[in-house]
Design a protein around this motif. Structure first.
Motif, PDB file in Angstrom:
ATOM      1  N   VAL A   1      86.315  58.580  17.167  1.00 43.63           N
ATOM      2  CA  VAL A   1      85.772  57.327  17.702  1.00 43.63           C
ATOM      3  C   VAL A   1      84.468  56.967  16.990  1.00 43.63           C
ATOM      4  O   VAL A   1      84.209  55.805  16.711  1.00 43.63           O
ATOM      5  CB  VAL A   1      85.589  57.407  19.233  1.00 43.63           C
ATOM      6  CG1 VAL A   1      84.818  56.217  19.766  1.00 43.63           C
ATOM      7  CG2 VAL A   1      86.961  57.483  19.904  1.00 43.63           C
ATOM      8  N   ASP A   2      83.660  57.964  16.663  1.00 44.40           N
ATOM      9  CA  ASP A   2      82.434  57.700  15.899  1.00 44.40           C
ATOM     10  C   ASP A   2      82.768  57.105  14.532  1.00 44.40           C
ATOM     11  O   ASP A   2      82.092  56.191  14.064  1.00 44.40           O
ATOM     12  CB  ASP A   2      81.617  58.976  15.724  1.00 44.40           C
ATOM     13  CG  ASP A   2      80.924  59.413  16.998  1.00 44.40           C
ATOM     14  OD1 ASP A   2      80.808  58.593  17.938  1.00 44.40           O
ATOM     15  OD2 ASP A   2      80.502  60.583  17.063  1.00 44.40           O
TER      16      ASP A   2
ATOM     17  N   GLU B   1      95.743  57.427  23.596  1.00 43.99           N
ATOM     18  CA  GLU B   1      95.190  56.075  23.546  1.00 43.99           C
ATOM     19  C   GLU B   1      94.174  55.837  24.647  1.00 43.99           C
ATOM     20  O   GLU B   1      93.121  55.225  24.409  1.00 43.99           O
ATOM     21  CB  GLU B   1      96.319  55.032  23.636  1.00 43.99           C
ATOM     22  CG  GLU B   1      97.112  54.909  22.356  1.00 43.99           C
ATOM     23  CD  GLU B   1      98.139  53.788  22.435  1.00 43.99           C
ATOM     24  OE1 GLU B   1      97.837  52.730  23.038  1.00 43.99           O
ATOM     25  OE2 GLU B   1      99.234  53.968  21.897  1.00 43.99           O
ATOM     26  N   ASP B   2      94.465  56.293  25.865  1.00 40.19           N
ATOM     27  CA  ASP B   2      93.523  56.101  26.971  1.00 40.19           C
ATOM     28  C   ASP B   2      92.211  56.835  26.724  1.00 40.19           C
ATOM     29  O   ASP B   2      91.133  56.307  27.001  1.00 40.19           O
ATOM     30  CB  ASP B   2      94.139  56.561  28.300  1.00 40.19           C
ATOM     31  CG  ASP B   2      95.263  55.656  28.764  1.00 40.19           C
ATOM     32  OD1 ASP B   2      95.335  54.495  28.298  1.00 40.19           O
ATOM     33  OD2 ASP B   2      96.076  56.109  29.594  1.00 40.19           O
ATOM     34  N   GLU B   3      92.312  58.046  26.203  1.00 39.67           N
ATOM     35  CA  GLU B   3      91.098  58.816  25.899  1.00 39.67           C
ATOM     36  C   GLU B   3      90.262  58.103  24.848  1.00 39.67           C
ATOM     37  O   GLU B   3      89.042  57.953  24.982  1.00 39.67           O
ATOM     38  CB  GLU B   3      91.466  60.213  25.411  1.00 39.67           C
ATOM     39  CG  GLU B   3      90.254  61.057  25.031  1.00 39.67           C
ATOM     40  CD  GLU B   3      90.616  62.424  24.469  1.00 39.67           C
ATOM     41  OE1 GLU B   3      89.688  63.235  24.331  1.00 39.67           O
ATOM     42  OE2 GLU B   3      91.798  62.689  24.175  1.00 39.67           O
TER      43      GLU B   3
ATOM     44  N   ALA C   1      85.681  54.854  23.168  1.00 40.62           N
ATOM     45  CA  ALA C   1      85.225  53.677  22.415  1.00 40.62           C
ATOM     46  C   ALA C   1      84.365  52.768  23.280  1.00 40.62           C
ATOM     47  O   ALA C   1      83.399  52.174  22.796  1.00 40.62           O
ATOM     48  CB  ALA C   1      86.421  52.903  21.855  1.00 40.62           C
ATOM     49  N   CYS C   2      84.700  52.690  24.549  1.00 41.11           N
ATOM     50  CA  CYS C   2      83.917  51.854  25.464  1.00 41.11           C
ATOM     51  C   CYS C   2      82.448  52.258  25.405  1.00 41.11           C
ATOM     52  O   CYS C   2      81.569  51.406  25.338  1.00 41.11           O
ATOM     53  CB  CYS C   2      84.466  52.003  26.883  1.00 41.11           C
ATOM     54  SG  CYS C   2      83.500  51.125  28.117  1.00 41.11           S
ATOM     55  N   THR C   3      82.198  53.545  25.383  1.00 40.46           N
ATOM     56  CA  THR C   3      80.822  54.044  25.319  1.00 40.46           C
ATOM     57  C   THR C   3      80.264  53.966  23.899  1.00 40.46           C
ATOM     58  O   THR C   3      79.154  53.491  23.683  1.00 40.46           O
ATOM     59  CB  THR C   3      80.774  55.509  25.807  1.00 40.46           C
ATOM     60  OG1 THR C   3      81.319  55.569  27.122  1.00 40.46           O
ATOM     61  CG2 THR C   3      79.366  56.039  25.805  1.00 40.46           C
ATOM     62  N   ALA C   4      81.031  54.422  22.925  1.00 37.80           N
ATOM     63  CA  ALA C   4      80.547  54.513  21.539  1.00 37.80           C
ATOM     64  C   ALA C   4      80.265  53.148  20.916  1.00 37.80           C
ATOM     65  O   ALA C   4      79.402  53.026  20.062  1.00 37.80           O
ATOM     66  CB  ALA C   4      81.557  55.276  20.685  1.00 37.80           C
ATOM     67  N   TYR C   5      80.997  52.138  21.344  1.00 35.83           N
ATOM     68  CA  TYR C   5      80.866  50.827  20.712  1.00 35.83           C
ATOM     69  C   TYR C   5      79.805  49.950  21.383  1.00 35.83           C
ATOM     70  O   TYR C   5      79.558  48.846  20.948  1.00 35.83           O
ATOM     71  CB  TYR C   5      82.202  50.107  20.709  1.00 35.83           C
ATOM     72  CG  TYR C   5      83.181  50.634  19.676  1.00 35.83           C
ATOM     73  CD1 TYR C   5      83.942  49.767  18.922  1.00 35.83           C
ATOM     74  CD2 TYR C   5      83.347  51.984  19.462  1.00 35.83           C
ATOM     75  CE1 TYR C   5      84.840  50.226  17.984  1.00 35.83           C
ATOM     76  CE2 TYR C   5      84.235  52.471  18.523  1.00 35.83           C
ATOM     77  CZ  TYR C   5      84.978  51.591  17.781  1.00 35.83           C
ATOM     78  OH  TYR C   5      85.854  52.058  16.838  1.00 35.83           O
TER      79      TYR C   5
ATOM     80  N   ALA D   1      87.650  45.966  26.134  1.00 38.65           N
ATOM     81  CA  ALA D   1      88.613  45.766  27.218  1.00 38.65           C
ATOM     82  C   ALA D   1      88.723  47.018  28.098  1.00 38.65           C
ATOM     83  O   ALA D   1      88.904  46.921  29.313  1.00 38.65           O
ATOM     84  CB  ALA D   1      89.972  45.376  26.660  1.00 38.65           C
ATOM     85  N   ALA D   2      88.591  48.191  27.492  1.00 34.81           N
ATOM     86  CA  ALA D   2      88.688  49.446  28.247  1.00 34.81           C
ATOM     87  C   ALA D   2      87.499  49.642  29.176  1.00 34.81           C
ATOM     88  O   ALA D   2      87.554  50.470  30.083  1.00 34.81           O
ATOM     89  CB  ALA D   2      88.800  50.627  27.290  1.00 34.81           C
ATOM     90  N   CYS D   3      86.450  48.902  28.962  1.00 34.78           N
ATOM     91  CA  CYS D   3      85.234  49.052  29.767  1.00 34.78           C
ATOM     92  C   CYS D   3      85.351  48.345  31.116  1.00 34.78           C
ATOM     93  O   CYS D   3      84.555  48.605  32.007  1.00 34.78           O
ATOM     94  CB  CYS D   3      84.030  48.491  29.022  1.00 34.78           C
ATOM     95  SG  CYS D   3      83.717  49.317  27.440  1.00 34.78           S
ATOM     96  N   ASP D   4      86.304  47.469  31.241  1.00 34.24           N
ATOM     97  CA  ASP D   4      86.455  46.681  32.484  1.00 34.24           C
ATOM     98  C   ASP D   4      87.008  47.495  33.625  1.00 34.24           C
ATOM     99  O   ASP D   4      87.706  48.406  33.538  1.00 34.24           O
ATOM    100  CB  ASP D   4      87.347  45.459  32.245  1.00 34.24           C
ATOM    101  CG  ASP D   4      86.698  44.504  31.259  1.00 34.24           C
ATOM    102  OD1 ASP D   4      85.463  44.507  31.142  1.00 34.24           O
ATOM    103  OD2 ASP D   4      87.438  43.759  30.596  1.00 34.24           O
TER     104      ASP D   4
END
Length: 122
Positions: A33-34, A87-89, A94-98, A119-122
């Motif tokens: 993800v990084d 994908e979920d992980e 990504a929600c945090t890293a981005y 979108a995963a952050c919602d």
């Protein structure tokens, strides 16, 4: 005195770690993800403040073809499988890293590019 030495040694060890920017070098899902974030930064720099019409005028048949060498989706996908990253992980990480990339999105095209990552952050 020993506590100070241990603390300094631990802090120094943490500072020497290189950021993983190549998905092929990732050894964990977090590092993958990084590497994705590093790629997103490059993509956003490439997109700049240009509009879709400007990209289409440049190459009507493949307006975002210039992004292909940056995105490397096959490398990311194969590395995710090798590391066992679901994908979920990846979406959750990504929600945090981005976070913090939104200010780099200077156009509608760039904001659209980032939208799925948040979108995963919602």
């Amino acid at each position: 005195m020993a506590c100070v030495v241990v603390t300094v040694a631990l802090l120094g060890a943490g500072c020497g770690a290189d950021r993983v920017t190549d998905p092929a070098r990732a050894t964990t899902c977090v590092e993958l993800v990084d590497a994705g974030r590093a790629t997103a930064e490059k993509v956003l720099a490439h997109l700049g403040d240009r509009t879709l019409a400007e990209f289409e005028a440049e190459d009507p048949s493949d307006p975002f073809g210039g992004l292909d060498p940056l995105l490397r989706p096959d490398v990311f996908a194969s590395r995710a499988v090798e590391l066992g990253c679901g994908e979920d992980e990846l979406a959750g990480l990504a929600c945090t890293a981005y976070q913090g990339l939104a200010h780099l999105a200077r156009s509608d095209v760039a904001r659209s590019y980032l939208a799925p990552y948040f979108a995963a952050c919602d």
